[in-house]
Design a protein around this motif. Sequence first.
Motif, PDB file in Angstrom:
ATOM      1  N   ARG A   1       8.209   5.353   5.296  1.00 48.12           N
ATOM      2  CA  ARG A   1       9.308   5.999   4.558  1.00 48.12           C
ATOM      3  C   ARG A   1       8.865   6.504   3.189  1.00 48.12           C
ATOM      4  O   ARG A   1       9.400   7.510   2.704  1.00 48.12           O
ATOM      5  CB  ARG A   1      10.464   5.019   4.366  1.00 48.12           C
ATOM      6  CG  ARG A   1      11.077   4.505   5.653  1.00 48.12           C
ATOM      7  CD  ARG A   1      12.363   3.718   5.373  1.00 48.12           C
ATOM      8  NE  ARG A   1      12.123   2.559   4.523  1.00 48.12           N
ATOM      9  CZ  ARG A   1      12.802   2.279   3.425  1.00 48.12           C
ATOM     10  NH1 ARG A   1      13.762   3.092   3.013  1.00 48.12           N
ATOM     11  NH2 ARG A   1      12.539   1.190   2.714  1.00 48.12           N
ATOM     12  N   PHE A   2       7.926   5.808   2.576  1.00 50.08           N
ATOM     13  CA  PHE A   2       7.481   6.154   1.234  1.00 50.08           C
ATOM     14  C   PHE A   2       6.058   6.718   1.289  1.00 50.08           C
ATOM     15  O   PHE A   2       5.273   6.382   2.184  1.00 50.08           O
ATOM     16  CB  PHE A   2       7.486   4.923   0.336  1.00 50.08           C
ATOM     17  CG  PHE A   2       8.846   4.336   0.053  1.00 50.08           C
ATOM     18  CD1 PHE A   2      10.004   4.848   0.623  1.00 50.08           C
ATOM     19  CD2 PHE A   2       8.953   3.241  -0.794  1.00 50.08           C
ATOM     20  CE1 PHE A   2      11.242   4.300   0.364  1.00 50.08           C
ATOM     21  CE2 PHE A   2      10.193   2.669  -1.067  1.00 50.08           C
ATOM     22  CZ  PHE A   2      11.337   3.189  -0.485  1.00 50.08           C
ATOM     23  N   PHE A   3       5.764   7.566   0.294  1.00 52.00           N
ATOM     24  CA  PHE A   3       4.425   8.146   0.220  1.00 52.00           C
ATOM     25  C   PHE A   3       3.974   8.136  -1.228  1.00 52.00           C
ATOM     26  O   PHE A   3       4.660   8.666  -2.102  1.00 52.00           O
ATOM     27  CB  PHE A   3       4.433   9.575   0.773  1.00 52.00           C
ATOM     28  CG  PHE A   3       3.091  10.235   0.743  1.00 52.00           C
ATOM     29  CD1 PHE A   3       2.793  11.220  -0.182  1.00 52.00           C
ATOM     30  CD2 PHE A   3       2.110   9.862   1.652  1.00 52.00           C
ATOM     31  CE1 PHE A   3       1.552  11.829  -0.213  1.00 52.00           C
ATOM     32  CE2 PHE A   3       0.864  10.466   1.636  1.00 52.00           C
ATOM     33  CZ  PHE A   3       0.586  11.447   0.700  1.00 52.00           C
ATOM     34  N   VAL A   4       2.802   7.531  -1.470  1.00 53.36           N
ATOM     35  CA  VAL A   4       2.267   7.436  -2.825  1.00 53.36           C
ATOM     36  C   VAL A   4       1.143   8.446  -2.989  1.00 53.36           C
ATOM     37  O   VAL A   4       0.321   8.624  -2.090  1.00 53.36           O
ATOM     38  CB  VAL A   4       1.781   6.002  -3.133  1.00 53.36           C
ATOM     39  CG1 VAL A   4       0.670   5.556  -2.193  1.00 53.36           C
ATOM     40  CG2 VAL A   4       1.346   5.874  -4.587  1.00 53.36           C
ATOM     41  N   SER A   5       1.137   9.115  -4.127  1.00 53.88           N
ATOM     42  CA  SER A   5       0.100  10.117  -4.379  1.00 53.88           C
ATOM     43  C   SER A   5      -0.257  10.146  -5.859  1.00 53.88           C
ATOM     44  O   SER A   5       0.460   9.581  -6.691  1.00 53.88           O
ATOM     45  CB  SER A   5       0.567  11.497  -3.902  1.00 53.88           C
ATOM     46  OG  SER A   5       1.729  11.900  -4.594  1.00 53.88           O
TER      47      SER A   5
END
Length: 122
Positions: A65-69
């Motif tokens: 559900r989450f995406f870190v960049s």
Amino acid sequence: VQLQASGGGLVQAGGSLKLSCAASGRTFRDATMAWFRQRPGKEREFVAAKKDDSTREYSDDAKGRFFVSRDTAKNLLYLEMNSLRPEDTAVYYCAAGRRGGNIHASAAYVFWGQGTLVTVSS
């Protein structure tokens, strides 16, 4: 060193938000940076990290559900949050300056942002 988190707000369940964390006073380059959150009445917990080997790590709750960049040129860390649930309601913190130890542990990080509140309504 300052970490400034922003982007929180009120969103309906199923919606999305993108958090940002701006670092100043130091360039973290490719060093590990992470997101934690603290839900009401709960301890601070790990959410996601962009690691120094360029891989990403997520909590079971955030996975899928989450995406870190990162934008290393601008010294920014992001967290895109999708399919938000009321139980995602929390103050979200960015962390940097990992000094070793378990990447999921808040004690592993030296620098912390002030937090940004995310409220998900049902």
